[in-house]
Structure formats: C-alpha cells, structure tokens
Design an enzyme around this catalytic site. Structure first.
Site: not given
Ligand SMILES: *Cc1c(COP(=O)(O)O)cnc(C)c1O
Length: 350
Positions: A88, A191, A227
């Site tokens: 990622r 991210k 989300e």
């Molecule tokens: C980090 C994050 C998540 C969760 O991702 P994981 O890989 O399960 O930790 C979900 N949504 C957002 C916006 C994030 O920054």
C-alpha cells in the site's frame, strides 16, 4: 529466542494505555538521495530536522502506514500482514511521485524498530499492542510545486491501548458528515497525509452532535457509504449478507480485507463489495462495524442521518453476534491465540 537475554519490559500500566504517542528509544531511518536508498539505521533522535521548503510541509508530499506488533502466548512477537502495508505504501508513493520503499527495506525498518524497542512491546494478555508508524516524506530545499529531491523513510513505534476509550467491544456512534472526504478519482484510496487534515473539522462536528466519528458518503451523490475518518465500514444485512462499500475513494484497509475473508470462510456469510445506499438500505442493517488497525472492529451502535438516529443490534448498546465473532477470530489470529491457517502473521525474530 533466549528468554534470559531479553531486555526487561518497561514498567508501564499496559492495561491503562490509550491511543497516544509514547516515546520509545529507537526509530529506523533511511534516506533517498541521488536516486538511491541508504541502508537505513536505528537512531534515537525523535525530532526530524527538515528544510523550510520541504514539499512534505507545503504540498503534503508524504504518505504513511499503520500496523501493530503483538505478543503471542508463547512470547513470539507477531506482525499482521505487513506485506500488505508495504504494498500500500508502494502504491501511495507512486501516486505522489515519490520513490517507492522496496518491500525488503520496509520490512527491515519495521522489524528493526520493533526489535530495538522490545521493552516497549506490551505483554500477552494486556490488551495493548505496539503501534508501528512507517512514513515517507519529501524533504530537501524546494519552493515551486514539484517533487522533492530527497526523501526520508522513518519508522517509529509506540505502545497503545484501544483507539476508542472504553475497553473491549464497546459500541461507537457515527454522524453522517456534510463534508466530503475524497473525490471518486482523487486520493482517498491512498494513505497520504493530504486526506486527513480536511477531516478534522468533520470529526469535530460529529462529536458536537454526540457521535464518536464522522461517516463520509460518496462525494458524487452523497448517497453511498464511503468510510469513517480512519476506519472502513462493514455491514451485516438481513438475509446473511455481509457487505462493504465498493467505493474507489476508500482506503483499502488490511483489517477490512481480512474481516471479509473471515466472514466468508469462517462464518459462511455471503460477502459483497458494492455501493451501499445509506438511506435506502439502512432498514436492512443488522450490525454495523468500523474497522482498521487502530479501531480493530468497533461495533457501530447507531448512526445519525439527516437529524435522526438509527440504531442497530440490541438498541445500539452492545455488539451483535457477528461482530463479536469476527472480533474474536481476528484478534485471536493477530495475538497468536488461534491457528493462523491463512498465514497472516509474520514473526519478528528478537
Ligand atoms: C488506515 C486507515 C484505515 C484502516 O486501514 P488498516 O489497513 O485496516 O489499518 C481505514 N480508513 C482510513 C481512512 C485509514 O487511514
């Protein structure tokens, strides 16, 4: 692993930890200069000195990751699917014209930081974990909007407790936000820091309405669930369906991908990844949960939509059976308590 030579654990009250920065001794740092990564090293300085023109500061040319190390009953230190975090981060770096951190360097950085801070890894059974924050930032002298010439990859760690204050599987609440988090062809699925500062106001507004977090809908129609601020959403619907948004604007959560697999393989639910029309389908929601490394699986008891609260399983006061079961399976695998038949855990040699 020779128990005799392990450093003594810090005298922290592990069970009382919240989700806060706790300084530890070492962090890993590698730099990218003239087209090449340095080998990387452990350092003790928690400050980063960067040029005032650094693109990370002005134009948010940076990305990050988040994962946890946990202690198994036999003392092994386990990461959860770190290859997916490396992948990622590679995607995010490509999107922002940054050099990618090779998977070997990523894993080396994570493992070195965890190993060096062994004394800070919460013991098994404490309910706490070592949160690991890898980051990649564009540094060096710059003024115009262009990519940095130098980059720093850093990994620091911090012991943490639950993200939402009440321990265990306490329910949380969400309020639909009027603000958008990410555009359909924007950067919501990476991210990267650029996605988050804009959400701080949404979180504050949600909290003023009595919710824990904002729930973002898709930016095009304000109709489908995207989300929460830092967690994906999963919904157990009537008829044994287990659904998560198919939106291109949500972060591909490692936790959510794992939960979907467990729901299908272990609970025999019919899983679907598709648009979830919030107002049109909310009457069919039996259980809702927010999921992520930090949130683990947090049952969502109620959601505020257009000024009305909608509550789910058990009047929104307790987790439903599917959420409960998925939590036990996921956490059991992550903590090395149940057999890891999916090969998701990655042991850090100490
Ligand atoms: C980090 C994050 C998540 C969760 O991702 P994981 O890989 O399960 O930790 C979900 N949504 C957002 C916006 C994030 O920054």
């Amino acid at each position: 692993m020779n128990q005799q030579h392990l450093p003594e654990k810090k005298a922290l009250n592990w069970a009382e930890l919240g989700f806060q920065y706790q300084s530890t001794e070492y962090r890993f740092r590698a730099v990218h200069r003239n087209g090449e990564w340095s080998e990387g090293e452990l350092i003790t300085d928690k400050m980063i000195s960067v040029h005032e023109g650094a693109p990370a500061l002005h134009y948010a040319q940076q990305c990050f990751e988040g994962l946890k190390a946990q202690t198994a009953p036999d003392g092994r230190v386990l990461l959860f699917r770190p290859d997916l975090n490396a992948e990622r981060m590679r995607q995010a770096a490509g999107r922002l014209l940054m050099p990618h951190v090779p998977e070997e360097l990523f894993i080396k950085g994570v493992e070195s930081a965890v190993r060096a801070n062994y004394a800070w890894i919460p013991p098994h059974g404490s309910g706490a974990a070592l949160y690991i924050r890898p980051m990649l930032i564009g540094v060096g002298e710059n003024l115009g909007l262009k990519t940095a010439k130098e980059f720093e990859f850093r990994v620091f760690v911090s012991p943490v407790g639950p993200y939402y204050k009440s321990a265990g599987l306490a329910t949380i609440s969400l309020a639909v936000s009027d603000l958008d988090r990410a555009a359909p062809a924007g950067t919501g699925n990476y991210k990267i820091g650029a996605n988050y500062a804009g959400g701080l106001l949404a979180t504050r507004q949600a909290q003023e309405l009595g919710a824990n977090e904002a729930l973002f809908l898709d930016a095009r129609e304000r109709r489908y669930i995207d989300e929460a601020g830092s967690a994906n959403i999963v919904v157990a619907m009537t008829g044994g369906r287990f659904v998560t948004p198919g939106s291109s604007a949500v972060l591909p959560s490692v936790t959510r991908r794992s939960i979907m697999a467990l729901a299908e393989q272990e609970l025999g639910l019919k899983t679907e990844q598709r648009g979830i029309d919030l107002r049109g389908e909310i009457a069919d929601f039996e259980e809702v949960a927010a999921c992520g490394t930090a949130a683990v699986i947090s049952p969502v008891g109620k959601i505020l939509v257009d000024g009305n609260w909608h509550s789910f399983y058990g009047n929104g006061e307790e987790p439903g059976p599917i959420t409960q079961k998925l939590y036990e399976l996921l956490v059991g695998i992550q903590r090395g308590e149940i057999a890891d038949k999916y090969h998701w855990t990655h042991e850090v040699s100490i």
